[in-house]
Design a protein around this motif. Sequence first.
Motif, PDB file in Angstrom:
ATOM      1  N   VAL A 221      80.558  48.455  28.463  1.00 33.75           N
ATOM      2  CA  VAL A 221      79.971  47.676  29.559  1.00 33.75           C
ATOM      3  C   VAL A 221      78.663  48.336  29.999  1.00 33.75           C
ATOM      4  CG1 VAL A 221      80.309  46.905  31.940  1.00 33.75           C
ATOM      5  CG2 VAL A 221      82.199  46.811  30.309  1.00 33.75           C
ATOM      6  N   ILE A 222      77.688  47.529  30.309  1.00 38.45           N
ATOM      7  CA  ILE A 222      76.352  48.025  30.656  1.00 38.45           C
ATOM      8  C   ILE A 222      76.283  48.364  32.144  1.00 38.45           C
ATOM      9  CG2 ILE A 222      73.901  47.420  30.763  1.00 38.45           C
ATOM     10  CD1 ILE A 222      74.473  45.442  28.442  1.00 38.45           C
ATOM     11  N   GLN A 265      82.159  60.227  37.036  1.00 37.58           N
ATOM     12  CA  GLN A 265      82.662  59.574  35.827  1.00 37.58           C
ATOM     13  C   GLN A 265      83.707  58.523  36.169  1.00 37.58           C
ATOM     14  OE1 GLN A 265      84.050  63.084  33.842  1.00 37.58           O
ATOM     15  NE2 GLN A 265      82.087  63.505  32.847  1.00 37.58           N
ATOM     16  N   ALA A 266      84.592  58.850  37.118  1.00 39.95           N
ATOM     17  CA  ALA A 266      85.639  57.902  37.503  1.00 39.95           C
ATOM     18  C   ALA A 266      85.042  56.658  38.152  1.00 39.95           C
ATOM     19  CB  ALA A 266      86.631  58.575  38.449  1.00 39.95           C
ATOM     20  N   ILE A 267      84.013  56.845  38.970  1.00 40.68           N
ATOM     21  CA  ILE A 267      83.383  55.685  39.611  1.00 40.68           C
ATOM     22  C   ILE A 267      82.773  54.765  38.562  1.00 40.68           C
ATOM     23  CG2 ILE A 267      81.461  54.948  41.072  1.00 40.68           C
ATOM     24  CD1 ILE A 267      81.974  57.374  42.826  1.00 40.68           C
ATOM     25  N   ILE A 268      82.030  55.334  37.629  1.00 41.62           N
ATOM     26  CA  ILE A 268      81.325  54.503  36.649  1.00 41.62           C
ATOM     27  C   ILE A 268      82.311  53.826  35.697  1.00 41.62           C
ATOM     28  CG2 ILE A 268      79.784  54.596  34.652  1.00 41.62           C
ATOM     29  CD1 ILE A 268      78.047  56.540  36.207  1.00 41.62           C
ATOM     30  N   LEU A 269      83.270  54.576  35.174  1.00 37.02           N
ATOM     31  CA  LEU A 269      84.243  53.964  34.263  1.00 37.02           C
ATOM     32  C   LEU A 269      85.117  52.947  34.997  1.00 37.02           C
ATOM     33  CD1 LEU A 269      85.359  57.004  32.074  1.00 37.02           C
ATOM     34  CD2 LEU A 269      84.121  54.976  31.310  1.00 37.02           C
ATOM     35  N   GLU A 278      86.592  41.014  35.816  1.00 35.69           N
ATOM     36  CA  GLU A 278      85.989  39.849  36.468  1.00 35.69           C
ATOM     37  C   GLU A 278      85.219  38.974  35.484  1.00 35.69           C
ATOM     38  OE1 GLU A 278      86.294  38.855  39.582  1.00 35.69           O
ATOM     39  OE2 GLU A 278      87.624  40.513  40.117  1.00 35.69           O
ATOM     40  N   GLY A 279      85.228  39.353  34.209  1.00 37.69           N
ATOM     41  CA  GLY A 279      84.566  38.541  33.192  1.00 37.69           C
ATOM     42  C   GLY A 279      83.096  38.834  33.015  1.00 37.69           C
ATOM     43  N   ARG A 280      82.648  40.014  33.472  1.00 41.43           N
ATOM     44  CA  ARG A 280      81.240  40.383  33.328  1.00 41.43           C
ATOM     45  C   ARG A 280      81.100  41.587  32.402  1.00 41.43           C
ATOM     46  NH1 ARG A 280      80.228  42.589  37.599  1.00 41.43           N
ATOM     47  NH2 ARG A 280      81.984  42.089  38.953  1.00 41.43           N
ATOM     48  N   VAL A 281      79.957  41.689  31.752  1.00 44.14           N
ATOM     49  CA  VAL A 281      79.707  42.813  30.847  1.00 44.14           C
ATOM     50  C   VAL A 281      78.641  43.740  31.424  1.00 44.14           C
ATOM     51  CG1 VAL A 281      80.430  41.632  28.755  1.00 44.14           C
ATOM     52  CG2 VAL A 281      78.057  41.413  29.535  1.00 44.14           C
ATOM     53  N   HIS A 282      78.420  43.639  32.717  1.00 40.74           N
ATOM     54  CA  HIS A 282      77.501  44.546  33.394  1.00 40.74           C
ATOM     55  C   HIS A 282      78.089  44.897  34.757  1.00 40.74           C
ATOM     56  CE1 HIS A 282      76.407  40.548  34.894  1.00 40.74           C
ATOM     57  NE2 HIS A 282      76.089  41.165  36.018  1.00 40.74           N
ATOM     58  N   VAL A 283      77.769  46.089  35.230  1.00 40.06           N
ATOM     59  CA  VAL A 283      78.314  46.591  36.490  1.00 40.06           C
ATOM     60  C   VAL A 283      77.435  46.145  37.652  1.00 40.06           C
ATOM     61  CG1 VAL A 283      78.819  48.695  37.808  1.00 40.06           C
ATOM     62  CG2 VAL A 283      79.397  48.573  35.382  1.00 40.06           C
ATOM     63  N   SER A 284      78.084  45.811  38.772  1.00 45.50           N
ATOM     64  CA  SER A 284      77.360  45.464  39.996  1.00 45.50           C
ATOM     65  C   SER A 284      77.719  46.468  41.093  1.00 45.50           C
ATOM     66  CB  SER A 284      77.733  44.048  40.455  1.00 45.50           C
ATOM     67  OG  SER A 284      79.076  44.014  40.913  1.00 45.50           O
ATOM     68  N   TYR A 285      76.981  46.415  42.198  1.00 47.11           N
ATOM     69  CA  TYR A 285      77.298  47.282  43.337  1.00 47.11           C
ATOM     70  C   TYR A 285      78.706  46.984  43.865  1.00 47.11           C
ATOM     71  CZ  TYR A 285      72.523  49.073  43.718  1.00 47.11           C
ATOM     72  OH  TYR A 285      71.334  49.714  43.476  1.00 47.11           O
TER      73      TYR A 285
END
Length: 327
Positions: A221-222, A265-269, A278-285
Amino acid sequence: MEPERYRELFLQLETEIGKVIVGHADVIRNVLVAFFAGGHVLLEGVPGLGKTLLIKSLSRALGLTFKRVQFTPDLMPADIIGTQVLAESDGRRDFQFKKGPIFAQVILADEINRATPKTQSAVLEAMEEKQVTVFGETYPLDSPFVVLATQNPIELEGTYPLPEAQLDRFFFKLLVFPPSPRDLGEILQRTTGAGLREASRVLPEGSAGAIAQMQQQVRQVIIAPPLEEYVVRLIHATHPALNKGSGIAEVREYLRFGASPRGAQAIILGAKGYALAEGRVHVSYKDIEAVIYPALRHRLILNFQAEAENVSADQILAALVKKVPRE
């Protein structure tokens, strides 16, 4: 594995476990997010809230082997990892290694804070290295491997608080609260009737391969650089020694030490896992804020003033979320 397939399986697992566990939807999701991120989970709550049933249902839905270890003051490391036993074969006596319950894929470490530090430390190598060492011999653990530990926050007599080094190895710490009146009514209907529900298997035979693909998908995931920088600022802001004369007042007043890089690391992963669910391939706030509390609440070391004033780690994290700028 395609992201759509990941989300489909994730939601099926969530639904199947939800058929057994009433309420606690956020706990179920966080446990699954941590599992597919490759992390271990610490669940804290009073007895009787379904923590053990949740973990059993998870292993059943995933089709993984399950072992429960009841931690007590007299539990020894060998009771967990195994030991050498004298066995006779073809007229000869040799020492053979008898595996302990740690060699299952899903481990329930029940009331982990009741065991002595020596026994608690026996789980450290398994959690971090996915292997155990006995008499100089190293034995790899099955994959996937996850430790789901529980602890009771109200009975402190006869307990041994987990050392910071072991707490840091838990990906998430989740708080399990008592059910609402509506949920309690549903629990009574399900558990006092003629038939009890059990979670059905969601993943097919040989699910280890599918789980490995799902865990790999999480890492693909980006996350945009500004979001990574926000996580860095969050972690940096938790360290009072790095923010003397500036920074957030709650951190300076109530913390001895802040979160380690494992917290970042735990936050990002975790945020990547939330995005996929949620069906997204990118991280949001939004994904990051969803995992800040479970990822960091056990990594903040409170000082005496915080304990005296009954200030919790979650209160300090709330101040961090409010005051650390996103950009």
